[in-house]
Design an enzyme around this catalytic site. Structure first.
Site, PDB file in Angstrom:
ATOM      1  N   ASP A 291      -9.579  -5.778  -1.121  1.00 47.48           N
ATOM      2  CA  ASP A 291      -8.913  -4.758   0.117  1.00 47.48           C
ATOM      3  C   ASP A 291      -9.552  -3.950   1.314  1.00 47.48           C
ATOM      4  OD1 ASP A 291      -6.215  -3.736   0.893  1.00 47.48           O
ATOM      5  OD2 ASP A 291      -6.043  -2.266  -0.905  1.00 47.48           O
TER       6      ASP A 291
ATOM      7  N   ASP B 217       0.794  -1.389  -0.101  1.00 45.66           N
ATOM      8  CA  ASP B 217      -0.358  -0.150  -0.126  1.00 45.66           C
ATOM      9  C   ASP B 217       0.925   1.522   0.199  1.00 45.66           C
ATOM     10  OD1 ASP B 217      -2.999  -1.254   0.115  1.00 45.66           O
ATOM     11  OD2 ASP B 217      -2.187  -1.121   1.918  1.00 45.66           O
TER      12      ASP B 217
END
Ligand code: ZN
Length: 213
Positions: A162, A22
């Site tokens: 996610d 991320d």
């Protein structure tokens, strides 16, 4: 972060198919994470066989997609809500040799990305199941119908989820049509990460596409 390599190895040895990284710019999302240098260091440390799935939660993916590919990203996922020419950025990602993914936030409707799907511009759809920016948030239930809508439009394209993905939300997402589970906190906090990954894989394979949520 000081033990990033060791934690990544733990996930891979536990049976993970790849690593999701991320990237946050402190602007598209309030948090700041890491830049291309860290992706490059992970690639060197972990070798060429590990799939690096890089999620750009950044305002200008048009400026940064290329440095992340040069650093070793296999898949680059950009947000439909980000700036610049989205279609051109996706094309550039492919041209530089990576898979191009498009991401939608929980409150962004499916139809915003339907033209990109029908034009064949993407290799993966990422459906955010929390608002992006921080780990450890709870799964947003109301995203499930959108996953179903995207599965109906996307044919065989991979759909990843996610945010808040755990033993309960993963099979429900799979039932709606998601087939890549991006799980962080729930696996890293599990007593036995390998068993948690194996259980998630089994429950998701059984549930995939059943429509039962
Ligand atoms: Zn992500």
């Amino acid at each position: 972060m000081a033990n990033l390599e060791a934690d990544c190895r733990r996930a891979l040895e536990g049976g993970a198919d790849g690593l999701h990284v991320d990237i946050m710019d402190g602007h598209f999302v309030p948090n700041l994470s890491m830049g291309p240098a860290v992706v490059s260091a992970l690639r060197r440390a972990l070798g060429v066989d590990v799939h690096l799935h890089v999620h750009l939660m950044i305002t200008h993916p048009d400026r940064y997609a290329e440095p992340f590919i040069e650093s070793g990203a296999d898949t680059v996922l950009i947000h439909i809500e980000s700036e610049g020419d989205i279609s051109a950025t996706l094309a550039k990602i492919r041209e530089k040799g990576a898979r191009a993914g498009i991401t939608v936030n929980p409150d962004t409707p499916a139809d915003t990305i339907l033209p990109l799907i029908s034009a064949g511009r993407i290799d993966e759809i990422l459906c955010m199941t929390v608002f992006p920016g921080f780990g450890g948030q709870a799964f947003i239930e109301s995203v499930l119908p959108k996953i179903g809508e995207l599965r109906a439009a996307a044919g065989d394209l991979p759909i990843s989820v996610d945010g808040g993905i755990d033993a309960a939300s993963a099979p429900r997402s799979a039932a709606a049509g998601a087939n890549i589970m991006l799980a962080g906190s729930s696996l890293f906090k599990a007593e036995d990460m390998g068993a948690a990954i194996a259980d998630m894989r089994t429950s998701c394979t059984e549930a995939f596409g059943s429509g039962a949520t």
